[in-house]
Design an enzyme around this catalytic site. Structure first.
Site, PDB file in Angstrom:
ATOM      1  N   ASP A 265     -10.659  79.986  12.870  1.00  0.00           N
ATOM      2  CA  ASP A 265     -10.526  78.532  13.501  1.00  0.00           C
ATOM      3  C   ASP A 265     -11.650  78.303  14.552  1.00  0.00           C
ATOM      4  OD1 ASP A 265      -7.694  76.418  14.030  1.00  0.00           O
ATOM      5  OD2 ASP A 265      -9.791  75.993  14.029  1.00  0.00           O
TER       6      ASP A 265
HETATM    7  C1  GLC Z   1      -9.266  72.403  14.400  1.00  0.00           C
HETATM    8  C2  GLC Z   1      -8.263  73.089  13.299  1.00  0.00           C
HETATM    9  C3  GLC Z   1      -8.864  73.599  12.166  1.00  0.00           C
HETATM   10  C4  GLC Z   1      -9.925  72.780  11.453  1.00  0.00           C
HETATM   11  C5  GLC Z   1     -11.111  73.236  12.559  1.00  0.00           C
HETATM   12  C6  GLC Z   1     -12.372  72.445  12.146  1.00  0.00           C
HETATM   13  O1  GLC Z   1      -9.305  73.071  15.437  1.00  0.00           O
HETATM   14  O2  GLC Z   1      -7.245  74.089  13.970  1.00  0.00           O
HETATM   15  O3  GLC Z   1      -7.643  73.085  11.026  1.00  0.00           O
HETATM   16  O4  GLC Z   1     -10.141  72.934  10.244  1.00  0.00           O
HETATM   17  O5  GLC Z   1     -10.698  72.886  13.988  1.00  0.00           O
HETATM   18  O6  GLC Z   1     -12.168  71.150  12.322  1.00  0.00           O
END
Ligand code: GLC
Length: 755
Positions: A265
């Site tokens: 993430d």
């Molecule tokens: C965010 C989310 C994830 C997302 C990523 C990119 O923090 O937790 O679901 O795909 O960052 O935006």
């Protein structure tokens, strides 16, 4: 003739040297097995090129190998549609004019359809949009289990039951990937709240992990063949899930044989050694300079960037650890960007909007539709235009922009039909439609504009006081034949939004007060709640009709308008339980949500264990407000006597449970027939019953269909913590068949035996 052909071909061969294939490198030869291509490409890459592949180069991309013609990887949120293009290293939008997408319904709506065919349509359509926008990884779907109704991101997920989520995620993944785009299933795992999401260390039993929190991920990987998985921010067993030995190696790779790529993430990596050895392949992030929140364009400072390169150069890390990651990334490339046979996709088309509309129509849930008087015929919905000449639509959510907001799943769509617009369009000239705002949300009663993702939205701002709005609403209601209140949550912080949980079950902005006043002003009242979570309904006995709908995207208003006016017969079923009060929920009564500070971190024990959702309510004999699997229709269904093909079964055998279901009403409708299994004698405590089969059927008035379910020992198993495997114990079982978890129509007993 044949001789002539042969001589002609041999002439051409001589002339042009045809027949001798020009030797193209193995990694570019699509006739070669993918693993052979992976090894060939790997052997051609330099150390720097390999490390560059393992971390972001921009907000949503990672390096390819320009020298070898291996393209970059471009990721995009999110589970409900393709996010507008953002600047290279900012969250703010790039201001493109050709990236307004189809906003599909939120995944709670998809789950509420209980129709895997909808999931297949959904996955293919969103995969086409990702493909068209040249994204080879879709950052979705999310399948974290709904453990608490406060979780800010439940609207992005598929409810409280692992079997429902598993059945719905597989076709979605397959649909996306049929376009040569990887589905990146998230957030693996145990990311069941937003509060403390970056730090909370979840403590949960192996049984609850395997029986509740992993099944949807397992199905996505072992059945859906997902090509990517995103690690979650939180911790499990003291390790961050983006580099977690237990989840990413022991379970994902060794137990499920996942051959895709593991992506962190954004900003979810905290440790170089763990990032190198615990199963992570690609590090994405947000300004992390691998020490703290750092500079822009700090991508070379990432844990899997220069620090990783340096350790290999110094001989402290073997290059093999790097090659393991690069193989997975190359496999992703050969499945997506370097697959010359993949389709070209399509974007923001009427066909995609129509698919979103269908899913929304199938996902809206009619919770209540009680007769106004004992006559039992005068229900409020669908609208009866014989006696309804003026409709008052009341509530800010009838006009609120809902596609923007909620965090990373926020979208810029081509258009958005609001509930008010949709109601007007479907009422047409059959009645007059008037509107009163009824209430105003905090963010919208100030002057100025709302900024989201750097984009300004002048979202129906209103500076009037709550009292002014309330009195206007009551007056409007009194002068109408029918009142439709449209409220709920709105994807602002604390109201179904990434990064923040709700503080309570109650509707915000004093909506309960408005609804109570409307119920007094006009008994012909239907309340429509838009949300991704259960909400408290203290007025439930004073309101004859209640509709639960979702963040349904581009065609939201049309789906709601069609359902309220009866053009569409609702067939949605709740993918999660509605508690009467928060304390009725296991995570709050027994679990220690949201966790507490201890030993320098945040720790949270899922004490309710396997008893999540209806499992908890039934185990503790608590009556929910509305049960898991509940949803009414404008028609009715009768369940005939259930039959079972044999009184017992043993390992390797199956038995069939079948029963007739008839449409006893006056209009065509769809019903979700649900089958739950209860273990009558077990050595461990088990839920009263658990969903193990379901089927959505459509019946004409008076039509009967024989519905059959085939059961095997697999449907009887629990996860044995001592043996660390799934097992079923001989003894008596029951199959409960019904229209919801609390509306069981037929029960049949059978036995598991050892023959
Ligand atoms: C965010 C989310 C994830 C997302 C990523 C990119 O923090 O937790 O679901 O795909 O960052 O935006």
């Amino acid at each position: 003739m044949k001789r002539l052909t042969i001589s002609f071909i041999s002439f051409l061969t001589a002339l042009f040297g045809w027949g001798q294939t020009t030797a193209i490198p193995v990694y570019l030869d699509e006739t070669k097995p993918i693993e052979q291509r992976v090894e060939d490409a790997l052997a051609r890459m330099t150390l720097e090129e390999k490390v560059a592949m393992c971390h972001a180069q921009s907000k949503f991309s990672s390096a390819g190998v320009p020298r070898l013609g291996i393209p970059e990887n471009w990721m995009s949120d999110g589970p409900h549609g393709i996010r507008p293009e953002v600047l290279w290293d900012e969250w703010d939008q790039a201001g493109w004019t050709n990236d307004s997408c189809t906003a599909f319904p939120a995944l709670t709506c998809l789950a509420a359809t209980w129709n895997p065919e909808m999931a297949a349509l959904y996955g293919n359509a969103i995969g086409e949009e990702a493909r068209y926008r040249n994204k080879n990884v879709l950052l979705g779907p999310g399948v974290n289990i709904y453990r608490t109704p406060l979780n800010g991101r439940n609207f992005e997920y598929m409810g409280e039951d692992p079997y429902l989520a598993a059945r719905m995620v597989v076709p979605y993944v397959q649909g996306v990937q049929s376009n040569g785009v990887a589905a990146c299933v998230k957030h693996f795992a145990l990311n069941n709240q937003e509060q403390y999401r970056q730090q909370v260390n979840v403590e949960v039993s192996d049984r609850a992990l395997h029986e509740i929190y992993l099944p949807a991920f397992k199905a996505a990987v072992t059945e859906g063949k997902a090509w990517a998985i995103m690690g979650s921010y939180n911790m499990y067993k003291g390790q961050h899930c983006c580099h977690n030995q237990y989840l990413l190696k022991d379970i994902l790779r060794d137990l499920w044989h996942f051959d895709g790529v593991v992506i962190s993430d954004w900003g979810g990596v905290h440790n170089t050694q763990e990032a190198i050895y615990n199963g992570l392949d690609m590090e994405f992030g947000t300004w992390t300079n691998n020490k703290d929140w750092g500079d822009s364009n700090a991508y070379n400072a990432y844990y899997l960037a220069n620090p990783f390169l340096r350790l290999i150069r110094e001989g402290k890390v073997k290059e093999d650890a790097l090659d393991k990651k690069v193989r997975n990334i190359l496999r992703l490339a050969f499945r997506t960007t370097m697959n010359s046979k993949r389709p070209f996709g399509s974007f923001a088309t009427p066909e995609h909007a129509a698919i979103g509309l269908r899913i929304a129509q199938e996902g809206i849930v009619l919770l209540k539709n009680s007769p106004l008087t004992p006559k039992k015929t005068d229900v409020v919905l669908p609208v009866d235009f014989n006696k309804t000449k003026k409709i008052a639509v009341i509530g800010e959510n009838a006009i609120k922009i809902m596609i923007i907001g909620g965090g990373s799943s926020s979208l810029k769509s081509k258009y958005e039909i609001s509930p008010l617009e949709g109601i007007k369009q479907h009422v047409g000239d059959r009645a007059e439609v008037v509107f009163a705002r009824g209430y105003v949300s905090d963010q919208l009663n100030k002057k100025g504009e709302i900024k989201h993702d750097g984009m300004f939205i002048n979202d129906a701002i209103d500076a009037r006081s709550r009292d002014e709005l309330l009195s206007e609403a009551v007056a409007t209601a009194k002068n109408a034949d029918l009142v439709i209140f449209v409220g709920g949550l709105n994807k602002y912080n604390g109201q179904d939004c990434e990064g923040s949980d709700r503080k309570g079950l109650e509707l915000p902005y004093e909506q309960d007060k408005v609804i109570a006043a409307l119920a007094k002003a006009n008994k012909n009242l239907a309340v429509v709640i838009i949300s991704g979570n259960a909400t408290a309904m203290p007025w439930v006995n004073d309101v004859p009709a209640i509709v639960q709908t979702w963040y349904n995207g581009t065609e939201a208003g049309n789906a709601l308008g069609a359902m309220l006016t009866g053009e569409v017969n609702p067939s949605g079923k709740l993918p999660f339980s509605f508690p009467v009060k928060l304390e009725d929920v296991g995570a709050h009564a027994w679990g220690d949500y949201p966790g507490a500070k201890a030993n320098g971190g945040i720790h949270e024990r899922y004490n309710e264990d396997i008893f999540v959702g209806y499992r908890w309510f039934e185990h503790r004999k608590i009556k929910p407000l509305f049960a898991f699997g509940h949803g009414l229709s404008y028609t009715s269904f009768a369940y005939g006597k259930a039959h079972i093909s044999a009184p017992s079964l043993s390992e390797g055998e199956t038995l069939t449970v079948s029963l007739p279901v008839r449409n006893t009403g006056t209009r065509t409708g769809k019903e979700v027939v649900q089958l739950y299994i209860g273990d009558e004698q077990s050595s461990v405590v088990r839920p009263i019953k658990e969903l193990k089969k379901f089927l959505k059927i459509e019946l004409q008035p008076n039509e009967t269909q024989e519905v059959s379910f085939t059961l095997s020992v697999e449907d009887l198993k629990f996860f044995d913590e001592n043996a660390q495997q799934w097992t079923a114990e001989p003894g008596k079982f029951k199959a409960y068949i019904g229209s919801s978890s609390s509306d069981i129509r037929q029960t049949v007993g059978f036995e598991l035996v050892k023959r």
